[in-house]
Design a protein around this motif. Structure first.
Motif, mmCIF file in Angstrom:
data_model
loop_
_atom_site.group_PDB
_atom_site.id
_atom_site.type_symbol
_atom_site.label_atom_id
_atom_site.label_comp_id
_atom_site.label_asym_id
_atom_site.label_seq_id
_atom_site.Cartn_x
_atom_site.Cartn_y
_atom_site.Cartn_z
ATOM 1 N N ASP A 25 0.836 -1.194 0.000
ATOM 2 C CA ASP A 25 0.000 0.000 0.000
ATOM 3 C C ASP A 25 0.874 1.247 0.000
ATOM 4 N N CYS A 26 0.790 2.014 -1.077
ATOM 5 C CA CYS A 26 1.651 3.181 -1.287
ATOM 6 C C CYS A 26 0.794 4.432 -1.469
ATOM 7 N N ALA A 27 1.461 5.568 -1.525
ATOM 8 C CA ALA A 27 0.782 6.832 -1.816
ATOM 9 C C ALA A 27 1.783 7.841 -2.336
ATOM 10 N N PHE A 28 1.353 8.634 -3.296
ATOM 11 C CA PHE A 28 2.211 9.683 -3.848
ATOM 12 C C PHE A 28 2.706 10.604 -2.739
ATOM 13 N N SER A 29 1.823 10.922 -1.788
ATOM 14 C CA SER A 29 2.162 11.877 -0.739
ATOM 15 C C SER A 29 3.000 11.282 0.390
ATOM 16 N N TYR A 30 3.367 10.006 0.300
ATOM 17 C CA TYR A 30 4.325 9.454 1.261
ATOM 18 C C TYR A 30 5.754 9.815 0.862
ATOM 19 N N TRP A 31 5.926 10.252 -0.377
ATOM 20 C CA TRP A 31 7.209 10.712 -0.908
ATOM 21 C C TRP A 31 8.304 9.648 -0.826
ATOM 22 N N ASN A 32 7.910 8.402 -0.968
ATOM 23 C CA ASN A 32 8.908 7.317 -0.941
ATOM 24 C C ASN A 32 8.666 6.288 -2.031
ATOM 25 N N GLN A 33 7.997 6.710 -3.112
ATOM 26 C CA GLN A 33 7.655 5.760 -4.173
ATOM 27 C C GLN A 33 8.892 5.128 -4.816
ATOM 28 N N GLU A 34 9.945 5.903 -5.006
ATOM 29 C CA GLU A 34 11.146 5.334 -5.622
ATOM 30 C C GLU A 34 11.757 4.259 -4.726
ATOM 31 N N LEU A 35 11.716 4.475 -3.414
ATOM 32 C CA LEU A 35 12.205 3.479 -2.464
ATOM 33 C C LEU A 35 11.371 2.205 -2.554
ATOM 34 N N VAL A 36 10.050 2.364 -2.619
ATOM 35 C CA VAL A 36 9.165 1.202 -2.728
ATOM 36 C C VAL A 36 9.435 0.453 -4.028
ATOM 37 N N GLY A 37 9.593 1.204 -5.127
ATOM 38 C CA GLY A 37 9.874 0.568 -6.407
ATOM 39 C C GLY A 37 11.178 -0.208 -6.385
ATOM 40 N N ARG A 38 12.180 0.362 -5.749
ATOM 41 C CA ARG A 38 13.460 -0.340 -5.634
ATOM 42 C C ARG A 38 13.302 -1.612 -4.810
ATOM 43 N N ALA A 39 12.531 -1.530 -3.724
ATOM 44 C CA ALA A 39 12.320 -2.703 -2.877
ATOM 45 C C ALA A 39 11.598 -3.818 -3.630
ATOM 46 N N ILE A 40 10.631 -3.437 -4.446
ATOM 47 C CA ILE A 40 9.911 -4.439 -5.236
ATOM 48 C C ILE A 40 10.888 -5.176 -6.151
ATOM 49 N N LYS A 41 11.767 -4.422 -6.802
ATOM 50 C CA LYS A 41 12.753 -5.041 -7.682
ATOM 51 C C LYS A 41 13.716 -5.933 -6.887
ATOM 52 N N GLU A 42 14.214 -5.426 -5.763
ATOM 53 C CA GLU A 42 15.201 -6.173 -4.984
ATOM 54 C C GLU A 42 14.612 -7.420 -4.332
ATOM 55 N N SER A 43 13.293 -7.443 -4.144
ATOM 56 C CA SER A 43 12.672 -8.611 -3.510
ATOM 57 C C SER A 43 12.790 -9.863 -4.371
ATOM 58 N N GLY A 44 12.847 -9.662 -5.697
ATOM 59 C CA GLY A 44 12.908 -10.800 -6.602
ATOM 60 C C GLY A 44 11.565 -11.434 -6.878
ATOM 61 N N VAL A 45 10.509 -10.926 -6.247
ATOM 62 C CA VAL A 45 9.157 -11.472 -6.464
ATOM 63 C C VAL A 45 8.585 -10.830 -7.725
ATOM 64 N N PRO A 46 8.064 -11.624 -8.654
ATOM 65 C CA PRO A 46 7.534 -11.058 -9.898
ATOM 66 C C PRO A 46 6.412 -10.056 -9.645
#
Length: 297
Positions: free
Chosen positions: A44-65
């Motif tokens: 669960d993300c939000a534009f106004s959390y100002w951490n979308q790039e961090l979340v996107g990086r975590a999704i990639k690093e998780s290795g889960v499709p």
């Protein structure tokens, strides 16, 4: 057996997700990676959390499709008049090609060109709302975007909407699939839940533990129920939410609590009733905002 998902119009939404508010830096990155690898499917993300790039990086690093995840994001209050731009920025920042659910974060349109990206203020310190704009226009825009870009925005919904706001947007002919609101035993939103159930809107519970510093986590009666079930109070509260009929999105940066929160239990009817009653003893809303006044029931 605690249910693992809830039905939507054209699919399912996981019963539990990871909230990403205030998850920042290496600790936040590691927490999100740990959660995804540990079985969390909804992020669960939000534009106004100002951490979308961090979340996107975590999704990639998780290795889960990406196909195995259910990604939620929210249109920021200061972007109501630039909704499509907000969507484009969101997809870019998260580095994904689609959102499973896109929500209007609040029924409050704030000045897109104001003096603060979250809550712009006027000279008298009052909130700077977008002039000549209405959240009904925002909803109509989101509906139009979703119709044009269905592969990028699979579903749309709202957050922090009360009955009066829902009544207005339902009149457009498009009913939101989800209304994400504060939900826990002290704030059970009974009338809103009954209304949404009749209209086919699924409530999703944020702050399911009562938010930071919640006295529920140290409530002696809840501690007794937790001990009886060989569980934590948090596990009991999250299980209560799911058994009440909605998905829950707890947030934590602790790997231990992240693991604990996804390991839920089936409460007995008696324990479920007692948790409901304990919450009713001290009703409280933890989340408030200067740009919106809740019409509590």
């Amino acid at each position: 057996m605690v249910k693992s998902s809830f039905r939507l119009k054209d699919g399912e939404i996981p019963s539990i997700g990871l909230g990403t508010w205030q998850l920042e830096g290496k600790k936040g990155l590691d927490a999100i990676v740990h959660a995804i690898r540990g079985g969390y499917k909804m992020i669960d993300c939000a534009f106004s959390y100002w951490n979308q790039e961090l979340v996107g990086r975590a999704i990639k690093e998780s290795g889960v499709p990406r196909s195995e995840l259910f990604i939620v994001d929210k249109l920021a209050n200061t972007w109501h008049t630039a909704a499509e731009d907000c969507l484009d920025e969101t997809l870019k920042n998260l580095d994904v090609d689609s959102l499973d659910l896109w929500l209007m974060h609040w029924p409050s349109s704030l000045n897109h060109n104001g003096n603060d990206r979250k809550c712009p203020r006027l000279a008298d310190d009052s909130v700077d709302y977008e002039k000549d704009w209405d959240y009904l226009k925002t909803w109509e825009t989101m509906v139009e975007i979703q119709r044009r870009r269905p592969h990028e925005v699979k579903r749309i919904g709202v957050a922090n909407f009360g009955i009066k706001e829902l009544e207005r947007i339902i009149q457009t002919g498009v009913v939101p699939e989800v209304n994400q609101v504060e939900l826990h035993p002290e704030c059970n939103q009974k009338l809103l839940n009954e209304y949404c159930d009749k209209k086919g809107i699924l409530l999703v519970g944020y702050s399911p533990l009562g938010s930071i510093g919640s006295p529920l986590l140290k409530n002696s009666k809840l501690e007794a129920i937790a001990a009886k079930n060989n569980a934590s109070v948090a596990q009991c509260l999250l299980s209560w939410g799911i058994q009440s009929g909605w998905p829950v999105i707890p947030r934590s940066s602790s790997p231990e609590r992240i693991d604990q929160n996804i390991t839920l239990i089936q409460l007995s009817e008696d324990d479920f009733r007692r948790i409901t009653e304990i919450g009713a003893e001290s009703p409280k809303r933890y989340i408030n905002a200067p740009w919106y006044t809740f019409d509590d029931h």
